[in-house]
Scaffold this active site. Sequence first.
Site, short mmCIF file in Angstrom:
data_model
loop_
_atom_site.label_atom_id
_atom_site.label_comp_id
_atom_site.label_asym_id
_atom_site.label_seq_id
_atom_site.Cartn_x
_atom_site.Cartn_y
_atom_site.Cartn_z
N CYS A 1 59.45 -11.94 -17.56
CA CYS A 1 58.40 -10.98 -17.23
C CYS A 1 57.44 -11.63 -16.24
CB CYS A 1 57.60 -10.59 -18.47
SG CYS A 1 58.62 -9.91 -19.77
N ILE A 2 56.84 -10.82 -15.41
CA ILE A 2 55.86 -11.34 -14.46
C ILE A 2 54.78 -10.29 -14.22
CG2 ILE A 2 57.31 -10.61 -12.54
CD1 ILE A 2 56.16 -12.95 -10.92
N LEU A 3 53.57 -10.73 -14.14
CA LEU A 3 52.45 -9.81 -13.93
C LEU A 3 51.30 -10.53 -13.25
CD1 LEU A 3 50.91 -7.08 -14.58
CD2 LEU A 3 50.08 -8.24 -16.62
N THR A 4 50.75 -9.91 -12.22
CA THR A 4 49.44 -10.30 -11.71
C THR A 4 48.45 -9.27 -12.23
OG1 THR A 4 50.34 -11.29 -9.71
CG2 THR A 4 48.02 -10.71 -9.68
N GLN B 1 45.28 -8.59 -7.64
CA GLN B 1 46.43 -8.19 -6.85
C GLN B 1 46.08 -8.13 -5.37
OE1 GLN B 1 47.67 -4.66 -8.88
NE2 GLN B 1 48.31 -5.81 -10.69
N GLY C 1 48.30 -12.44 -2.93
CA GLY C 1 49.41 -13.38 -2.79
C GLY C 1 49.80 -14.09 -4.06
N TYR C 2 49.17 -13.77 -5.19
CA TYR C 2 49.47 -14.48 -6.43
C TYR C 2 50.86 -14.14 -6.97
CZ TYR C 2 44.59 -15.97 -6.67
OH TYR C 2 43.38 -16.56 -6.41
N GLY C 3 51.29 -12.90 -6.80
CA GLY C 3 52.62 -12.52 -7.28
C GLY C 3 53.71 -13.31 -6.57
N GLU D 1 65.34 -11.87 -14.69
CA GLU D 1 66.05 -11.03 -15.67
C GLU D 1 66.06 -9.58 -15.22
OE1 GLU D 1 65.35 -9.76 -20.31
OE2 GLU D 1 65.05 -11.85 -19.72
N SER E 1 61.50 -4.33 -12.49
CA SER E 1 60.64 -3.16 -12.38
C SER E 1 60.64 -2.69 -10.93
CB SER E 1 59.21 -3.50 -12.80
OG SER E 1 58.63 -4.36 -11.84
#
Length: 436
Positions: free
Chosen positions: A302-305, A310, A313-315, A336, A340
């Site tokens: 999973c990944i989320l900023t 947002q 550039g953090y993502g 994985e 999204s």
Amino acid sequence: MGSLENTTENGEPMDLPPCNGVGGGDSSFALVETPPEKGLSRKIKPGILPLEVGTRVMCKWRDNKYHSVKVIERRKLNNGGPNDYEYYVHYVEFNRRLDEWVKLEQLDLDSVEADVDEKVEDKAASLKMTRHQKRKIDETHVEGHEELDAASLREHEEFTKVKNIATIELGRYEIETWYFSPFPPEYSDSLKLYFCEFCLNFMKRKEQLQRHMRKCDLKHPPGDEIYRSGTLSMFEVDGKKNKVYTQNLCYLAKLFLDHKTLYYDVDLFLFYILCECDDRGCHMVGYFSKEKHSEESYNLACILTLPPYQRKGYGKFLIAFSYELSKKEGKVGTPERPLSDLGLLSYRGYWTRVLLDILKKHKSNISIKELSDMTAIKADDILSTLQNLELIQYRKGQHAICADPKVLDRHLKAAGRGGLEVDVSKLIWTPYKEQS
């Protein structure tokens, strides 16, 4: 957790368009305008109220323009008459993150339609859109549920159709949420929750948070700091050692990730928390998780900023960081599946920039395997990216990469900026298998 999301962000994991402080609600979407041809006063057709679930109607949005919505749910107002309801609506051309409760006065009752043929309506809506609007919707409306059959998808959408928490307070930000998250039942009547930004405990009232903050001695995530460069820091948190923290992180993340399941078995995962640090502590910007042991070469689950951070550039940084860990492990990695909507865009951008940078500098022939060894990107992802860019040809039984400099430059320009870079010299980390 495995497939809570996989981000991230609009154009980068989750670099979604900025929202109120963001916030949320994604107020940067350009909705299709359909101005009502109505006066200020109108008669309500008999029998039309209360509106039934499934009704289509025009609704005034925060831009003061009318847009087509579908009624998802309704609830009676306290001390109201028999027709006094408010309605939870979905803006039919757009992602569910814009769904919201609206008052009756926001709806144009002369536009009410019931039992509309959805295929006909979708086609009509499509005809109203400009080419730019159509492309924008295509980019943002892939919901990331490709793995679900029709029955499971209906069950998921029914269970999560109404946001249960409208806003949260986290540190100095008040953030509008995007999606349903399965908080414990005792929080189901709380439109707003208050999070401790360091330990991620959540409370119903501001006074509870204030009392908690006087006692909480954490000033950063409860794990090992494995990266520090300037004001940016990354902490590795073991789900088994810090179960409450990581479960709370999952509850929080689910508010901004539309996916099938929130997993409670955090023991099998490591969480990498990105922070901005100042004299008050290390404030969470975003995170990604990965399985401790993955047979499918997943280097990110999973990944989320978080919305307030947002578009900075953090993502892209989080994606790049996950591949630097794979390089340290001596493995290739891949996120994985399913990705999204925003995650797919983010990864395509990352793969494009990394691969084209190498192809521009590499003067001789290079194979997909060599590219994989250099980047830790799985060969399948390299192949699909180059095919998507039409840079692969099949000659004499094998794939050949076409690397015309002008074509590469054009694709690199279209891919946009690479975001923040990971300074590998600042990464101090031992892969999990060696730790144990």
